[in-house]
Scaffold this motif. Structure first.
Motif, PDB file in Angstrom:
ATOM      1  N   VAL A  28      -5.401  -5.266 -11.676  1.00 13.32           N
ATOM      2  CA  VAL A  28      -5.685  -5.686 -10.395  1.00 13.32           C
ATOM      3  C   VAL A  28      -4.729  -6.271  -9.449  1.00 13.32           C
ATOM      4  CG1 VAL A  28      -7.705  -6.557  -8.870  1.00 13.32           C
ATOM      5  CG2 VAL A  28      -8.218  -5.480 -10.839  1.00 13.32           C
ATOM      6  N   LEU A  29      -4.306  -7.454 -10.059  1.00 15.25           N
ATOM      7  CA  LEU A  29      -3.203  -8.267  -9.345  1.00 15.25           C
ATOM      8  C   LEU A  29      -2.092  -7.637  -8.961  1.00 15.25           C
ATOM      9  CD1 LEU A  29      -3.794 -10.931  -7.865  1.00 15.25           C
ATOM     10  CD2 LEU A  29      -5.427 -10.507  -9.442  1.00 15.25           C
ATOM     11  N   ASP A  30      -1.597  -6.737 -10.061  1.00 19.12           N
ATOM     12  CA  ASP A  30      -0.320  -5.937  -9.862  1.00 19.12           C
ATOM     13  C   ASP A  30      -0.486  -4.965  -8.740  1.00 19.12           C
ATOM     14  OD1 ASP A  30       2.151  -5.848 -10.946  1.00 19.12           O
ATOM     15  OD2 ASP A  30       1.810  -3.910 -11.821  1.00 19.12           O
ATOM     16  N   GLU A  43      -6.014  10.700  -1.657  1.00 22.23           N
ATOM     17  CA  GLU A  43      -4.815  10.707  -2.593  1.00 22.23           C
ATOM     18  C   GLU A  43      -3.775   9.847  -2.432  1.00 22.23           C
ATOM     19  OE1 GLU A  43      -1.773  14.400  -3.600  1.00 22.23           O
ATOM     20  OE2 GLU A  43      -3.230  14.629  -2.267  1.00 22.23           O
ATOM     21  N   LYS A  44      -3.404   9.190  -1.181  1.00 20.49           N
ATOM     22  CA  LYS A  44      -2.473   8.199  -1.114  1.00 20.49           C
ATOM     23  C   LYS A  44      -3.263   6.983  -1.516  1.00 20.49           C
ATOM     24  CE  LYS A  44      -1.630   6.969   3.246  1.00 20.49           C
ATOM     25  NZ  LYS A  44      -1.319   6.768   4.718  1.00 20.49           N
ATOM     26  N   SER A  45      -4.410   6.601  -1.381  1.00 20.60           N
ATOM     27  CA  SER A  45      -4.809   5.325  -1.849  1.00 20.60           C
ATOM     28  C   SER A  45      -4.908   5.350  -3.247  1.00 20.60           C
ATOM     29  CB  SER A  45      -6.282   4.945  -1.428  1.00 20.60           C
ATOM     30  OG  SER A  45      -5.978   5.046   0.101  1.00 20.60           O
ATOM     31  N   LEU A  46      -5.179   6.338  -4.178  1.00 18.41           N
ATOM     32  CA  LEU A  46      -5.440   6.468  -5.454  1.00 18.41           C
ATOM     33  C   LEU A  46      -3.977   6.443  -6.375  1.00 18.41           C
ATOM     34  CD1 LEU A  46      -8.263   8.995  -5.941  1.00 18.41           C
ATOM     35  CD2 LEU A  46      -8.345   6.533  -6.623  1.00 18.41           C
ATOM     36  N   LYS A  47      -3.104   7.016  -5.628  1.00 13.37           N
ATOM     37  CA  LYS A  47      -1.799   6.746  -6.145  1.00 13.37           C
ATOM     38  C   LYS A  47      -1.281   5.207  -5.935  1.00 13.37           C
ATOM     39  CE  LYS A  47       0.026  11.390  -5.257  1.00 13.37           C
ATOM     40  NZ  LYS A  47       0.882  12.482  -4.316  1.00 13.37           N
ATOM     41  N   SER A  48      -1.759   4.627  -4.916  1.00 18.98           N
ATOM     42  CA  SER A  48      -1.060   3.337  -4.636  1.00 18.98           C
ATOM     43  C   SER A  48      -1.726   2.233  -5.678  1.00 18.98           C
ATOM     44  CB  SER A  48      -1.360   2.825  -3.044  1.00 18.98           C
ATOM     45  OG  SER A  48      -2.794   2.795  -3.111  1.00 18.98           O
ATOM     46  N   LEU A  59       0.734  -3.533  -3.047  1.00 16.63           N
ATOM     47  CA  LEU A  59       0.323  -3.336  -1.475  1.00 16.63           C
ATOM     48  C   LEU A  59       0.791  -4.192  -0.700  1.00 16.63           C
ATOM     49  CD1 LEU A  59      -3.296  -2.215  -2.191  1.00 16.63           C
ATOM     50  CD2 LEU A  59      -1.547  -0.411  -1.624  1.00 16.63           C
ATOM     51  N   ASN A  60       0.885  -5.588  -0.893  1.00 20.32           N
ATOM     52  CA  ASN A  60       1.371  -6.393   0.033  1.00 20.32           C
ATOM     53  C   ASN A  60       2.805  -6.481   0.427  1.00 20.32           C
ATOM     54  OD1 ASN A  60       2.460  -9.762  -0.527  1.00 20.32           O
ATOM     55  ND2 ASN A  60       1.188  -9.430   1.062  1.00 20.32           N
ATOM     56  N   LYS A  61       3.357  -6.226  -0.805  1.00 22.85           N
ATOM     57  CA  LYS A  61       5.005  -6.042  -0.864  1.00 22.85           C
ATOM     58  C   LYS A  61       5.517  -4.906  -0.178  1.00 22.85           C
ATOM     59  CE  LYS A  61       5.418 -10.228  -2.584  1.00 22.85           C
ATOM     60  NZ  LYS A  61       5.326 -11.171  -1.704  1.00 22.85           N
ATOM     61  N   GLU A  62       4.878  -3.665  -0.370  1.00 22.28           N
ATOM     62  CA  GLU A  62       5.432  -2.445  -0.031  1.00 22.28           C
ATOM     63  C   GLU A  62       4.684  -1.861   1.138  1.00 22.28           C
ATOM     64  OE1 GLU A  62       5.217   0.379  -3.148  1.00 22.28           O
ATOM     65  OE2 GLU A  62       6.323  -0.670  -4.536  1.00 22.28           O
ATOM     66  N   GLY A  87       0.935  -9.884   6.979  1.00 23.32           N
ATOM     67  CA  GLY A  87       1.793  -9.413   5.741  1.00 23.32           C
ATOM     68  C   GLY A  87       1.876 -10.599   4.606  1.00 23.32           C
ATOM     69  N   GLU A  88       1.316 -11.763   4.992  1.00 23.05           N
ATOM     70  CA  GLU A  88       1.276 -12.802   4.158  1.00 23.05           C
ATOM     71  C   GLU A  88       0.312 -12.699   2.939  1.00 23.05           C
ATOM     72  OE1 GLU A  88       2.208 -17.318   4.935  1.00 23.05           O
ATOM     73  OE2 GLU A  88       0.747 -16.521   6.292  1.00 23.05           O
ATOM     74  N   PHE A  89       0.732 -13.435   1.798  1.00 23.83           N
ATOM     75  CA  PHE A  89      -0.166 -13.357   0.564  1.00 23.83           C
ATOM     76  C   PHE A  89      -0.747 -14.613   0.447  1.00 23.83           C
ATOM     77  CE2 PHE A  89      -0.736 -11.455  -3.997  1.00 23.83           C
ATOM     78  CZ  PHE A  89      -1.915 -12.320  -4.073  1.00 23.83           C
ATOM     79  N   VAL A  90      -2.122 -14.965   0.932  1.00 24.84           N
ATOM     80  CA  VAL A  90      -2.507 -16.143   0.922  1.00 24.84           C
ATOM     81  C   VAL A  90      -3.654 -16.461  -0.224  1.00 24.84           C
ATOM     82  CG1 VAL A  90      -3.758 -18.047   2.164  1.00 24.84           C
ATOM     83  CG2 VAL A  90      -2.074 -16.657   3.118  1.00 24.84           C
ATOM     84  N   ALA A  91      -3.602 -17.486  -1.088  1.00 24.90           N
ATOM     85  CA  ALA A  91      -4.448 -17.661  -2.023  1.00 24.90           C
ATOM     86  C   ALA A  91      -5.584 -18.760  -1.734  1.00 24.90           C
ATOM     87  CB  ALA A  91      -4.119 -17.919  -3.284  1.00 24.90           C
ATOM     88  N   ILE A  92      -6.802 -18.784  -1.679  1.00 23.54           N
ATOM     89  CA  ILE A  92      -7.732 -19.819  -1.424  1.00 23.54           C
ATOM     90  C   ILE A  92      -8.451 -20.478  -2.969  1.00 23.54           C
ATOM     91  CG2 ILE A  92      -9.799 -20.765  -0.270  1.00 23.54           C
ATOM     92  CD1 ILE A  92      -8.910 -18.672   1.892  1.00 23.54           C
TER      93      ILE A  92
END
Length: 283
Positions: free
Chosen positions: A186-188, A129-134, A193-196, A39-44
């Protein structure tokens, strides 16, 4: 155990002559330690040639280590029996979405991944359908990918990975070919996805503004991890980052220069709102 755990990870590119003799060895990843929780968001971060993309390819075993150890989702990447499970749970999005899009219709492209891992047909279309909506692309499900913008294509690539329902997404400079609006789109989608959905995100990038969204940051140089911490702690060290040939967000650099000129504002300002508030407090 962490979702991703690397200890003294090494990757060497070996060049050989026509007779198979070793001509040179380039150590692209050099004794890297990495810890990422689910569940972490890690940038390299790192300049070109720093080893960050080579490291990314290890996370879903596109490359195997020359030394050290790497565990993903509790599985040893050196064990060939784990390859299928690791790749099923760790999806990858590359820099150029055209390298990942293979179908002539958006929904068929998104369905390709789950179909290849044996998901039942009825479930595949639910996932599509779920992925395209997300990622905000459901209205384009019957379009040709060739008619989409770069940002839209990259969102389709992300949807294709999400349809496989991985626990982690590795994005290797996914916005390098996009305009500012495309990068934001893209980042939005990734942040949502990361938060929800609690999807672990590993973002490989050299765009400093993208790093602000991360929980933690690793900085690489010459194959080594040379800095790690929160975005604020990393960007508080402007001169150190410059020594590694990296920039900082423009607003952070402006705040740094104002501080050097004598204004009593804190280091590590990340957004325009933070800078505005800091300046207002002076008066």
């Amino acid at each position: 155990m962490n979702f991703i755990e690397a200890r003294k990870l090494v990757h060497e590119y070996i060049r050989r002559d026509e007779e198979g003799n070793v001509e040179s060895i380039l150590t692209a990843v050099d004794q890297v330690d990495l810890d990422v929780k689910q569940g972490e968001f890690v940038a390299i971060l790192g300049h070109n040639g720093s080893g960050k993309s080579t490291l990314a390819k290890h996370l879903n075993v596109l490359l195997k280590a020359s030394g050290g150890s790497l565990w993903v989702d509790g599985k040893d990447t050196q064990d060939g029996d784990n390859l299928w499970d690791i790749r099923q749970n760790t999806g990858m999005v590359f820099q150029n979405p055209d390298n990942q899009i293979i179908a002539s219709v958006v929904e068929e492209d998104v369905a390709f991944g789950p179909e290849n891992i044996g998901v039942p047909t009825s479930e595949i279309w639910n996932r599509v359908e779920k992925s395209l909506k997300s990622v905000g692309m459901i209205q384009y499900r019957e379009h040709s990918p060739n008619k989409l913008s770069g940002g839209q294509k990259q969102r389709i690539a992300i949807a294709g990975v999400m349809a496989m329902e991985p626990k982690c997404i590795v994005l290797d400079e996914p916005t390098a070919m996009l305009d500012p609006n495309g990068r934001f789109e893209v980042l939005d989608a990734v942040t949502q996805l990361n938060k929800e959905k609690n999807v672990t995100v590993i973002l490989i990038t050299h765009y400093m503004e993208e790093v602000i969204r991360a929980d933690r940051v690793y900085v690489m140089d010459n194959g080594k991890v040379v800095m790690q911490g929160t975005p604020r702690s990393i960007f508080s060290q402007v001169d150190v980052l410059k020594s590694y040939r990296l920039d900082v967000p423009q607003v952070t650099l402006l705040a740094h220069e104002l501080r050097k000129s004598g204004l009593p504002i804190s280091e590590g300002i990340l957004t325009r709102q933070e800078l505005a508030e800091a300046l207002c407090q002076l008066y």
